[in-house]
Design an enzyme around this catalytic site. Structure first.
Site, PDB file in Angstrom:
ATOM      1  N   ILE A  24       0.826  -1.207   0.000  1.00  0.00           N
ATOM      2  CA  ILE A  24       0.000   0.000   0.000  1.00  0.00           C
ATOM      3  C   ILE A  24       0.861   1.257   0.000  1.00  0.00           C
ATOM      4  O   ILE A  24       0.632   2.183  -0.761  1.00  0.00           O
ATOM      5  CB  ILE A  24      -0.938   0.016   1.231  1.00  0.00           C
ATOM      6  CG1 ILE A  24      -1.877  -1.194   1.198  1.00  0.00           C
ATOM      7  CG2 ILE A  24      -1.741   1.310   1.273  1.00  0.00           C
ATOM      8  CD1 ILE A  24      -2.702  -1.338   2.460  1.00  0.00           C
ATOM      9  N   ALA A  25       1.861   1.298   0.887  1.00  0.00           N
ATOM     10  CA  ALA A  25       2.662   2.522   1.033  1.00  0.00           C
ATOM     11  C   ALA A  25       4.014   2.158   1.620  1.00  0.00           C
ATOM     12  O   ALA A  25       4.178   1.137   2.301  1.00  0.00           O
ATOM     13  CB  ALA A  25       1.946   3.528   1.936  1.00  0.00           C
ATOM     14  N   VAL A  26       4.999   3.036   1.345  1.00  0.00           N
ATOM     15  CA  VAL A  26       6.353   2.846   1.869  1.00  0.00           C
ATOM     16  C   VAL A  26       6.754   4.098   2.614  1.00  0.00           C
ATOM     17  O   VAL A  26       6.610   5.210   2.092  1.00  0.00           O
ATOM     18  CB  VAL A  26       7.362   2.556   0.737  1.00  0.00           C
ATOM     19  CG1 VAL A  26       8.762   2.388   1.309  1.00  0.00           C
ATOM     20  CG2 VAL A  26       6.957   1.320  -0.040  1.00  0.00           C
ATOM     21  N   GLY A  27       7.218   3.949   3.852  1.00  0.00           N
ATOM     22  CA  GLY A  27       7.680   5.069   4.658  1.00  0.00           C
ATOM     23  C   GLY A  27       9.136   4.918   5.022  1.00  0.00           C
ATOM     24  O   GLY A  27       9.815   3.969   4.608  1.00  0.00           O
ATOM     25  N   GLY A  28       9.630   5.862   5.811  1.00  0.00           N
ATOM     26  CA  GLY A  28      11.033   5.824   6.195  1.00  0.00           C
ATOM     27  C   GLY A  28      11.360   4.698   7.145  1.00  0.00           C
ATOM     28  O   GLY A  28      12.503   4.225   7.199  1.00  0.00           O
ATOM     29  N   THR A  31       7.033  -0.445   5.783  1.00  0.00           N
ATOM     30  CA  THR A  31       6.190  -0.573   4.596  1.00  0.00           C
ATOM     31  C   THR A  31       4.840  -1.120   5.040  1.00  0.00           C
ATOM     32  O   THR A  31       4.771  -1.991   5.901  1.00  0.00           O
ATOM     33  CB  THR A  31       6.826  -1.535   3.580  1.00  0.00           C
ATOM     34  OG1 THR A  31       8.119  -1.033   3.222  1.00  0.00           O
ATOM     35  CG2 THR A  31       5.978  -1.643   2.324  1.00  0.00           C
ATOM     36  N   LYS A  47       1.872  -3.474   8.935  1.00  0.00           N
ATOM     37  CA  LYS A  47       2.947  -2.482   8.928  1.00  0.00           C
ATOM     38  C   LYS A  47       4.226  -3.224   9.297  1.00  0.00           C
ATOM     39  O   LYS A  47       4.383  -3.673  10.428  1.00  0.00           O
ATOM     40  CB  LYS A  47       2.638  -1.370   9.930  1.00  0.00           C
ATOM     41  CG  LYS A  47       3.636  -0.232   9.906  1.00  0.00           C
ATOM     42  CD  LYS A  47       3.161   0.887  10.822  1.00  0.00           C
ATOM     43  CE  LYS A  47       4.092   2.091  10.756  1.00  0.00           C
ATOM     44  NZ  LYS A  47       3.616   3.182  11.629  1.00  0.00           N
ATOM     45  N   ASP A 141       3.126  13.535  15.703  1.00  0.00           N
ATOM     46  CA  ASP A 141       3.371  13.574  14.258  1.00  0.00           C
ATOM     47  C   ASP A 141       2.058  13.762  13.500  1.00  0.00           C
ATOM     48  O   ASP A 141       1.815  13.119  12.493  1.00  0.00           O
ATOM     49  CB  ASP A 141       4.065  12.288  13.803  1.00  0.00           C
ATOM     50  CG  ASP A 141       4.647  12.417  12.389  1.00  0.00           C
ATOM     51  OD1 ASP A 141       4.935  13.556  11.977  1.00  0.00           O
ATOM     52  OD2 ASP A 141       4.806  11.395  11.712  1.00  0.00           O
TER      53      ASP A 141
END
Length: 639
Positions: A24-28, A31, A47, A141
């Site tokens: 779905i998405a990639v973060g720092g 994923t 996650k 955040d």
């Protein structure tokens, strides 16, 4: 197409339970995947921490802290965490899957929101944060990317990855966590965080929802941080004229630079939001964002002020008063004074004359008004782009009231489906028109992109109502370099209009990288060019076992695969590093070997027939105190 080449987790089952279906998405730090809980047969989000970070205890601790913190927040507006575990090098959280979009997606698509919509989003966010604050936690955040809006309209707060206990020391010397556009001044200046940093971030988000822009911008993060420290968040009405003052006050309270002047926590801010909402009228709540309005006009005032007063009316009509409508002929008949009756003269004839004059004046005034240029017609805008439609309206002296979006199987994406009022309708000049723009079909099929260039594939996706997504590159013997191997999802798959499609581009046939270490630079260039590779020489030189001027290192390494035309970086040797050889004559073999190896040498033992049972070094190939290349071999003779 082999999706495991793109992501090794897709298709795997973690912990014998969670089948990973799609990324779905990639973060720092992690994923996020869509997965199926095979035990409970439900879709959820996984996650998964990046394996390179899983060896770092502090990251794992933060990851697990997120699971424990959110698990305590059983709140309908918080993305729930169901499970936490590890599978080999993978550390994961099993979380609630929210089908929908983020607030960032909404702002990117719509720009500024109506006050009602902004408050509709802010209130559940504050309810979620309020539950966290009252449970003793700070999110730290908050940003539009962490506000999820489900397809069913529910709003949820996600990513408590930076969550901390209110009582925990939160100084972050040397680094500031969070996103710069939403950081409170105390986070930047002192690295400290309590519930009021979330309040500040929500105030910034409210400003952004009301105006469509962030309050502080700059060419670098440092400029944005400086603005947070030294400039107040401006009033939204300074950017959006006509916004109620109560909203300005709300933003100012939430974003006060001194935390003591902000609401203490999200619960307190939510109370203020509810008070403001109750005080606003429906018209104020539903006001159209002003960037969609080019001219706002008060029609009631116009009707009174632009019509000339009849000469038979004894006094002027008030511009904003309660006098008779000048277009109402019945009212005009009641206004002129009637002369006194003259004895013996028929009154009916005089009245007939007055009525005729007044009717003529009224009709004449109406005809003048209609034909005086105060009205125009809505132009035909069907299938024009939004920009073209706005330009045409401006040419006609009209503005854009708002832009609505609707799926359409017949009208291509990004072009006008209809207008309100409809094309050809009579409308006052300087009024505004609502545009209805097509989002394309609600679902579209992914086109066959194989064999297209990357630029043409991206263009084809946009034409079909989809968006080009992440690009990965793979070796392929059949597809030339730079052309499409395929897509993810594959061609023929149905997706919502506007969905991002990942593209897989060919790197061409693989090339075996030759080993050129130890060669002179000219020979290395020739060998690499013959293999179809380019050469780049690193600026710095290093010590190595090779002579000065020879190739010491190469990237990629020898025998690895590269694409035709790829670049190999060469690092040139400064020659071996010369170091002093320890004197080991007379030492035991073990002590001698340790001393030489610790100094950076290799050791070769020469025992001969006489030294088979000996344990004392009688001689060494390089005398103690002399220098030899680091990594070279020192022979010791044992007797």
């Amino acid at each position: 197409m082999d999706t495991t080449l793109q992501d090794p987790l897709v298709g795997r089952v973690l912990d014998g339970r969670y089948r990973v279906d799609a990324r779905i998405a990639v973060g720092g730090m992690a994923t996020v995947y869509r997965a199926l809980d095979t035990r409970l047969d439900r879709v959820l989000a996984l996650k998964v921490m990046h394996p390179t970070l899983a060896a770092d205890g502090s990251f794992v601790e933060r990851f697990i802290r997120e699971a424990k913190s959110v698990a305590r927040l059983a709140h309908p507006n918080v993305v729930q965490v169901f499970d936490q575990g590890t599978d080999g090098s993978y550390v994961y959280l099993a979380m609630e899957y929210v089908a929908g979009c983020t607030l960032r997606d909404v702002l990117r698509e719509r720009g500024a929101l109506q006050p009602r919509a902004a408050l509709d989003i802010l209130e559940p966010v504050l309810a979620a944060l309020g539950a966290a604050h009252r449970a003793g936690f700070v999110h730290r955040d908050m940003k539009p990317e962490n506000v999820l809006i489900g397809d069913d309209g529910r709003v949820k707060v996600a990513d408590f990855g930076l969550v901390r206990s209110v009582d925990t020391v939160t100084s972050t010397t040397g680094a500031v966590l969070g996103t710069v556009s939403y950081l409170a001044p105390e986070q930047i200046e002192h690295g400290t965080s309590d519930t009021r940093v979330d309040v500040y971030a929500c105030g910034v988000m409210l400003y952004e929802m009301l105006t469509g822009a962030k309050p502080h911008v700059g060419d670098s993060p440092a400029q944005v941080l400086y603005a947070h420290l030294h400039e107040d968040v401006p009033a939204p009405s300074a950017v959006v004229p006509g916004l109620p003052a109560a909203l300005d006050t709300l933003v100012a309270a939430a974003t006060a630079r001194s935390p003591e002047f902000r609401p203490y926590d999200a619960v307190a801010l939510l109370g203020q939001v509810l008070e403001v909402r109750a005080a606003l009228t429906p018209e104020q709540l539903d006001a159209v964002p002003p960037q969609a309005i080019t001219a706002q006009h008060d029609n009631a005032g116009d009707r009174t002020s632009v019509i000339p007063r009849s000469l038979t009316v004894p006094r002027p009509l008030p511009v904003d008063g309660d006098g008779p409508d000048p277009l109402n002929r019945t009212s005009l008949l009641a206004t002129p004074p009637v002369p006194p009756r003259v004895p013996g003269r028929p009154r009916r004839g005089l009245l007939t004359v007055v009525v005729a004059v007044v009717l003529a004046l009224g009709i004449g005034t109406g005809v003048w008004y209609i034909n005086s240029g105060q009205f125009t017609k809505v132009p035909q805008l069907l299938e024009k782009t939004q920009a073209q439609a706005e330009a045409r309206l401006k040419d006609e002296g009209l503005g854009v009231k708002k832009v609505e979006h609707r799926y359409s199987d017949a009208i291509r994406r990004g072009t006008v489906i209809s207008t309100d009022p409809k094309a050809g309708a009579r409308i006052r000049k300087h009024d505004s028109v609502t545009l209805v723009v097509s989002d394309g079909p609600e679902t579209v099929k992914v086109p066959d992109l194989e064999g297209l260039s990357l630029a043409k594939a991206r263009s084809r996706l946009k034409e079909d109502g989809l968006e080009p997504g992440m690009v990965t590159r793979e070796f392929n013997d059949d597809v030339p370099r730079g052309f499409l191997i395929g897509s993810d999802p594959e061609s023929g798959t149905e997706r919502h209009a506007g969905s991002a499609i990942a593209l897989v581009v060919s790197k061409g046939s693989p090339v075996d990288v030759p080993d050129v270490t130890g060669e002179d630079l000219s020979d290395a260039r020739a060998d690499l060019a013959e293999a179809g590779l380019k050469v780049k020489v690193a600026t710095g030189r290093v010590n190595s076992e090779f002579d000065a001027g020879q190739v010491a290192e190469q990237t990629p390494e020898a025998d690895s695969e590269a694409a035709d035309g790829d670049t190999v970086t060469l690092t040139i040797s400064k020659g071996p590093q010369m170091i002093e050889v320890p004197d080991v004559v007379g030492d035991s073999v073990d002590d001698a070997k340790k001393a030489l190896e610790d100094a950076g040498f290799k050791v070769d033992e020469d025992r001969g027939l006489l030294g088979l049972f000996g344990d004392t070094v009688k001689k060494q190939s390089v005398a103690g105190g002399e220098t030899a290349p680091k990594g070279s071999t020192i022979k010791i003779t044992i007797r």
